[in-house]
Enzyme design. Sequence first.
Site, PDB file in Angstrom:
ATOM      1  N   ASP A   1      68.187  45.472  46.402  1.00 40.52           N
ATOM      2  CA  ASP A   1      67.870  45.889  47.774  1.00 40.52           C
ATOM      3  C   ASP A   1      68.101  47.383  47.957  1.00 40.52           C
ATOM      4  OD1 ASP A   1      70.694  45.045  47.527  1.00 40.52           O
ATOM      5  OD2 ASP A   1      70.863  45.703  49.607  1.00 40.52           O
TER       6      ASP A   1
ATOM      7  N   GLU B   1      73.306  43.975  48.821  1.00 42.56           N
ATOM      8  CA  GLU B   1      74.501  44.782  48.592  1.00 42.56           C
ATOM      9  C   GLU B   1      74.697  45.778  49.718  1.00 42.56           C
ATOM     10  OE1 GLU B   1      76.846  48.276  47.229  1.00 42.56           O
ATOM     11  OE2 GLU B   1      74.755  48.195  47.901  1.00 42.56           O
TER      12      GLU B   1
END
Length: 374
Positions: free
Chosen positions: A71, A133
């Site tokens: 991400d 994350e």
Amino acid sequence: MMVEDILAKLVAFPSVVGTPNAPIVGWIADYCRSHGARVEILPGPEGDRANLFATIGPSDTRGYVLSGHTDVVPASEAGWSADPFTLRPEGERLYGRGTTDMKGYLACALAALPGLARRDLKHPVHLAFSYDEEAGCRGVPHMIAELPKLCATPLGVLVGEPSGLQAVLAHKGKAAARMDVFGRSGHSSRPDQGRNAIHAMAEVLSSAIAHARALEAGPFDTRFEPAYSSLQIGTISGGRALNVIPDHCVAEIELRAIAGQSPRALLEPVRAALEALKTQGFETRWDELSAYPALALEPESDLAALMTEITKLTPQPAVSYGTEAGLFQDAGMDAIICGPGDIARAHRPDEFITRGELAACLAMIDALGDRLAA
């Protein structure tokens, strides 16, 4: 595929934190399988996001994990010179969202995979790619919980956050929470008939500020700047009009803890102050937004020695930002931070990584492969 081709492909996936990530995970899985890796896609509880775990080499011995996240933060900020989701080469620099944080590292791990597959590895290399994350390490705990079924306990975990390819031994832990206070609305001329949620929240925030000041008195860990645990009130909102008693107020706070202190535990005095408002007739809610522990790897550890060997650089003691490394260590694995790029470029317009940084990272992984094949 060359590393720049892989990076261009990864950047083209707009895998923004908190959004479905099946396209990028599916592409990585297909790529890894095409080079002989054993791949597991591990869906998270959200239902539309997944972690990926891949292995090259023997499955019955202990090896090393190359850990990263798929991400990226949103690219909606002003200042981009071109489409942030199209890799843009300019001289030595490669621009695009996530190039440094941290698709450059993922691209290097994937580009190194064919070479690792050709070696007679005595110990495996695992790729552990997580999701969300950037929302406080929300995805990786689900993968860590599955690791005992996927591999022998790793010898070490290399978390590839941008560190200039100099290994990092420690980082602070973090806990963040959203606090809601619900009161009773009414006309501002009759405060006796309402319950002002902003006034009540002010009591909680006053307690939080006092707690933050108390933390400045220690304990201390001089590896960090600042050397103590810290608390910040980040956002606050509430009220609808000046002459209306506000019936709702919300604030968000975060706690950064030095190694040896629990971020969640250090937030408990603030949570207690919020709960105490119930005795005044207010309703309250506490929602944990994220939490991860600090990282503290011993300088004399085998993993620190390995990183010195394969990077030719002495590990640095600590950084102030947080990573997934603390969660791996908390689960009983030695972990360290080491990745290409500069953290100062992350989360900014025209984020970039250099060709030289990618080449150095590839050389590091190649050196790891040589060691595991020896």
